[in-house]
Write a protein that holds these residues in place. Structure first.
Motif, PDB file in Angstrom:
ATOM      1  N   PRO A  62       0.821  -1.213   0.000  1.00 57.33           N
ATOM      2  CA  PRO A  62       0.000   0.000   0.000  1.00 57.33           C
ATOM      3  C   PRO A  62       0.857   1.266   0.000  1.00 57.33           C
ATOM      4  CG  PRO A  62      -0.646  -1.482   1.789  1.00 57.33           C
ATOM      5  CD  PRO A  62       0.611  -2.017   1.192  1.00 57.33           C
ATOM      6  N   VAL A  63       0.309   2.349  -0.539  1.00 60.34           N
ATOM      7  CA  VAL A  63       0.948   3.658  -0.453  1.00 60.34           C
ATOM      8  C   VAL A  63       0.665   4.170   0.950  1.00 60.34           C
ATOM      9  CG1 VAL A  63       0.948   6.015  -1.349  1.00 60.34           C
ATOM     10  CG2 VAL A  63       0.612   4.091  -2.911  1.00 60.34           C
ATOM     11  N   ARG A  64       1.720   4.509   1.695  1.00 58.28           N
ATOM     12  CA  ARG A  64       1.555   4.961   3.082  1.00 58.28           C
ATOM     13  C   ARG A  64       2.122   6.367   3.224  1.00 58.28           C
ATOM     14  NH1 ARG A  64       3.133  -0.598   3.874  1.00 58.28           N
ATOM     15  NH2 ARG A  64       1.387  -1.734   4.802  1.00 58.28           N
ATOM     16  N   VAL A  65       1.259   7.318   3.624  1.00 56.32           N
ATOM     17  CA  VAL A  65       1.691   8.701   3.813  1.00 56.32           C
ATOM     18  C   VAL A  65       1.159   9.220   5.146  1.00 56.32           C
ATOM     19  CG1 VAL A  65       1.888   9.255   1.356  1.00 56.32           C
ATOM     20  CG2 VAL A  65      -0.280   9.589   2.510  1.00 56.32           C
ATOM     21  N   VAL A  66       1.864  10.218   5.689  1.00 55.55           N
ATOM     22  CA  VAL A  66       1.442  10.892   6.911  1.00 55.55           C
ATOM     23  C   VAL A  66       1.409  12.388   6.631  1.00 55.55           C
ATOM     24  CG1 VAL A  66       3.795  10.992   7.827  1.00 55.55           C
ATOM     25  CG2 VAL A  66       1.869  11.195   9.392  1.00 55.55           C
ATOM     26  N   ASN A  67       0.399  13.058   7.150  1.00 59.80           N
ATOM     27  CA  ASN A  67       0.259  14.503   6.945  1.00 59.80           C
ATOM     28  C   ASN A  67       1.129  15.229   7.977  1.00 59.80           C
ATOM     29  OD1 ASN A  67      -0.567  16.896   5.912  1.00 59.80           O
ATOM     30  ND2 ASN A  67      -2.642  16.809   6.723  1.00 59.80           N
ATOM     31  N   ASP A  68       2.426  15.222   7.719  1.00 59.29           N
ATOM     32  CA  ASP A  68       3.402  15.808   8.628  1.00 59.29           C
ATOM     33  C   ASP A  68       4.642  16.150   7.803  1.00 59.29           C
ATOM     34  OD1 ASP A  68       4.238  16.718  11.086  1.00 59.29           O
ATOM     35  OD2 ASP A  68       4.875  14.766  11.831  1.00 59.29           O
ATOM     36  N   ILE A 107       7.225   8.737   9.746  1.00 62.31           N
ATOM     37  CA  ILE A 107       6.958   8.060  11.011  1.00 62.31           C
ATOM     38  C   ILE A 107       6.798   6.565  10.753  1.00 62.31           C
ATOM     39  CG2 ILE A 107       4.456   8.358  10.910  1.00 62.31           C
ATOM     40  CD1 ILE A 107       4.534   8.847  13.940  1.00 62.31           C
ATOM     41  N   THR A 108       7.184   5.765  11.727  1.00 61.25           N
ATOM     42  CA  THR A 108       7.005   4.321  11.650  1.00 61.25           C
ATOM     43  C   THR A 108       5.940   3.921  12.657  1.00 61.25           C
ATOM     44  OG1 THR A 108       9.301   4.013  11.009  1.00 61.25           O
ATOM     45  CG2 THR A 108       8.140   2.086  11.833  1.00 61.25           C
ATOM     46  N   ALA A 109       4.889   3.244  12.160  1.00 60.31           N
ATOM     47  CA  ALA A 109       3.794   2.792  13.016  1.00 60.31           C
ATOM     48  C   ALA A 109       3.502   1.340  12.694  1.00 60.31           C
ATOM     49  CB  ALA A 109       2.551   3.643  12.794  1.00 60.31           C
ATOM     50  N   ARG A 110       3.489   0.514  13.727  1.00 61.99           N
ATOM     51  CA  ARG A 110       3.243  -0.923  13.578  1.00 61.99           C
ATOM     52  C   ARG A 110       4.154  -1.554  12.536  1.00 61.99           C
ATOM     53  NH1 ARG A 110      -3.308  -1.693  14.252  1.00 61.99           N
ATOM     54  NH2 ARG A 110      -3.452  -0.649  16.272  1.00 61.99           N
ATOM     55  N   ASN A 169       5.460  -0.266   9.851  1.00 63.37           N
ATOM     56  CA  ASN A 169       5.349   0.291   8.499  1.00 63.37           C
ATOM     57  C   ASN A 169       5.771   1.750   8.518  1.00 63.37           C
ATOM     58  OD1 ASN A 169       4.159  -2.079   7.337  1.00 63.37           O
ATOM     59  ND2 ASN A 169       2.252  -1.512   8.334  1.00 63.37           N
ATOM     60  N   GLU A 170       6.543   2.147   7.497  1.00 61.49           N
ATOM     61  CA  GLU A 170       6.965   3.543   7.409  1.00 61.49           C
ATOM     62  C   GLU A 170       5.957   4.338   6.599  1.00 61.49           C
ATOM     63  OE1 GLU A 170      10.760   6.378   6.343  1.00 61.49           O
ATOM     64  OE2 GLU A 170      10.714   4.355   5.520  1.00 61.49           O
ATOM     65  N   TYR A 171       5.547   5.483   7.159  1.00 58.87           N
ATOM     66  CA  TYR A 171       4.638   6.402   6.502  1.00 58.87           C
ATOM     67  C   TYR A 171       5.450   7.620   6.091  1.00 58.87           C
ATOM     68  CZ  TYR A 171       0.852   3.533   8.294  1.00 58.87           C
ATOM     69  OH  TYR A 171       0.012   2.483   8.560  1.00 58.87           O
ATOM     70  N   VAL A 172       5.422   7.930   4.787  1.00 57.63           N
ATOM     71  CA  VAL A 172       6.225   8.999   4.223  1.00 57.63           C
ATOM     72  C   VAL A 172       5.497  10.333   4.402  1.00 57.63           C
ATOM     73  CG1 VAL A 172       7.282   9.855   2.097  1.00 57.63           C
ATOM     74  CG2 VAL A 172       7.187   7.401   2.534  1.00 57.63           C
ATOM     75  N   ALA A 173       6.233  11.342   4.820  1.00 61.67           N
ATOM     76  CA  ALA A 173       5.666  12.678   5.011  1.00 61.67           C
ATOM     77  C   ALA A 173       5.211  13.242   3.669  1.00 61.67           C
ATOM     78  CB  ALA A 173       6.690  13.589   5.661  1.00 61.67           C
ATOM     79  N   CYS A 174       3.963  13.667   3.601  1.00 63.58           N
ATOM     80  CA  CYS A 174       3.392  14.203   2.370  1.00 63.58           C
ATOM     81  C   CYS A 174       2.200  15.081   2.739  1.00 63.58           C
ATOM     82  CB  CYS A 174       2.934  13.067   1.465  1.00 63.58           C
ATOM     83  SG  CYS A 174       2.141  13.605  -0.049  1.00 63.58           S
ATOM     84  N   PRO A 175       2.168  16.312   2.261  1.00 63.01           N
ATOM     85  CA  PRO A 175       1.022  17.172   2.603  1.00 63.01           C
ATOM     86  C   PRO A 175      -0.249  16.720   1.874  1.00 63.01           C
ATOM     87  CG  PRO A 175       2.506  18.304   1.111  1.00 63.01           C
ATOM     88  CD  PRO A 175       3.156  17.003   1.452  1.00 63.01           C
ATOM     89  N   PHE A 176      -1.340  16.658   2.615  1.00 61.58           N
ATOM     90  CA  PHE A 176      -2.640  16.367   2.010  1.00 61.58           C
ATOM     91  C   PHE A 176      -3.734  16.986   2.864  1.00 61.58           C
ATOM     92  CE2 PHE A 176      -1.704  12.615   4.637  1.00 61.58           C
ATOM     93  CZ  PHE A 176      -2.845  12.508   5.412  1.00 61.58           C
ATOM     94  N   GLU A 177      -4.901  17.129   2.252  1.00 58.91           N
ATOM     95  CA  GLU A 177      -6.077  17.654   2.937  1.00 58.91           C
ATOM     96  C   GLU A 177      -7.125  16.552   2.969  1.00 58.91           C
ATOM     97  OE1 GLU A 177      -7.433  21.180   0.954  1.00 58.91           O
ATOM     98  OE2 GLU A 177      -5.417  22.030   0.910  1.00 58.91           O
ATOM     99  N   ARG A 235      -7.404   3.795   3.747  1.00 55.74           N
ATOM    100  CA  ARG A 235      -7.516   3.590   5.193  1.00 55.74           C
ATOM    101  C   ARG A 235      -7.069   4.873   5.883  1.00 55.74           C
ATOM    102  NH1 ARG A 235      -4.071  -0.812   8.660  1.00 55.74           N
ATOM    103  NH2 ARG A 235      -5.171  -0.528  10.630  1.00 55.74           N
ATOM    104  N   ILE A 236      -7.936   5.438   6.722  1.00 54.54           N
ATOM    105  CA  ILE A 236      -7.642   6.667   7.453  1.00 54.54           C
ATOM    106  C   ILE A 236      -7.334   6.287   8.896  1.00 54.54           C
ATOM    107  CG2 ILE A 236      -8.521   8.910   8.171  1.00 54.54           C
ATOM    108  CD1 ILE A 236     -10.579   8.635   5.851  1.00 54.54           C
ATOM    109  N   ILE A 237      -6.197   6.756   9.391  1.00 52.16           N
ATOM    110  CA  ILE A 237      -5.749   6.407  10.734  1.00 52.16           C
ATOM    111  C   ILE A 237      -5.348   7.682  11.466  1.00 52.16           C
ATOM    112  CG2 ILE A 237      -4.044   5.111  12.076  1.00 52.16           C
ATOM    113  CD1 ILE A 237      -3.695   3.373   9.451  1.00 52.16           C
ATOM    114  N   HIS A 238      -5.748   7.797  12.733  1.00 52.11           N
ATOM    115  CA  HIS A 238      -5.265   8.864  13.617  1.00 52.11           C
ATOM    116  C   HIS A 238      -4.391   8.212  14.668  1.00 52.11           C
ATOM    117  CE1 HIS A 238      -8.637  12.046  12.903  1.00 52.11           C
ATOM    118  NE2 HIS A 238      -7.904  11.828  11.844  1.00 52.11           N
ATOM    119  N   ALA A 239      -3.230   8.799  14.917  1.00 53.58           N
ATOM    120  CA  ALA A 239      -2.319   8.298  15.945  1.00 53.58           C
ATOM    121  C   ALA A 239      -1.585   9.474  16.563  1.00 53.58           C
ATOM    122  CB  ALA A 239      -1.328   7.311  15.342  1.00 53.58           C
ATOM    123  N   LEU A 240      -1.036   9.256  17.734  1.00 57.62           N
ATOM    124  CA  LEU A 240      -0.220  10.268  18.399  1.00 57.62           C
ATOM    125  C   LEU A 240       1.246   9.951  18.142  1.00 57.62           C
ATOM    126  CD1 LEU A 240      -2.120  10.441  21.801  1.00 57.62           C
ATOM    127  CD2 LEU A 240      -2.187  12.108  19.956  1.00 57.62           C
TER     128      LEU A 240
END
Length: 158
Positions: free
Chosen positions: A36-42, A46-49, A51-59, A100-105
């Motif tokens: 899957p394509v994994r991105v984080v709005n930051d 970040i690595t969660a569970r 898997n690495e989520y690549v920083a990418c701006p999105f709305e 898949r939309i995920i919220h995490a701290l």
């Protein structure tokens, strides 16, 4: 669709000025994608569970929770790089994709406070952004049979 938040997540959700805002993580899945394509709005990956989520701006406009209505959300990802564009061309417009939309701290990224998977439709792309509608396919309104016998489809039978 209710979500169960941890005590830290509830404090964050109810705070007027949160110490640590939620990170929004997205996973875009498609049958023709190996991973899957994994991105984080930051601004930082970040690595969660595992898997690495690549920083990418999105709305992202989250789905509403209105009675007797199918939840709908909207996604707009900046068109940076060619990876997303190439995938859309390769997958014939991304038909059959899910988001898949995920919220995490950031302090505990392995705990998903909010987790929802929606179907992607209406995907469009231009020089600036990739946009998509997110929601559930309304299978209850689909016809049960491919051809129905009525005066329009079989006029000689009536």
């Amino acid at each position: 669709m209710p979500n169960t938040y941890t005590s830290a997540g509830r404090r964050n959700l109810l705070a007027t000025s949160a110490d640590e805002p939620f990170l929004v993580l997205l996973e875009i899945q498609h049958p023709e994608l190996d991973d899957p394509v994994r991105v984080v709005n930051d601004t930082v990956n970040i690595t969660a569970r595992g898997n690495e989520y690549v920083a990418c701006p999105f709305e992202l406009v989250l789905p509403d929770d209105v009675a007797e209505q199918v939840p709908k959300a909207q996604l707009r990802v900046d068109n940076i790089g060619r990876e997303l564009t190439q995938w859309l061309e390769y997958s014939r417009g991304g038909k059959g994709a899910k988001c898949r939309i995920i919220h995490a701290l950031r302090s505990d990224p392995d705990v998903f406070e909010y987790d929802m998977t929606l179907d992607m439709s209406g995907i469009s792309i231009d020089n600036l952004a990739v946009t998509a509608d997110l929601g559930f396919q309304n299978t209850l309104m689909l016809p049960a049979v491919a051809v129905r016998y009525d005066p329009k489809t079989t006029p000689g039978a009536y």
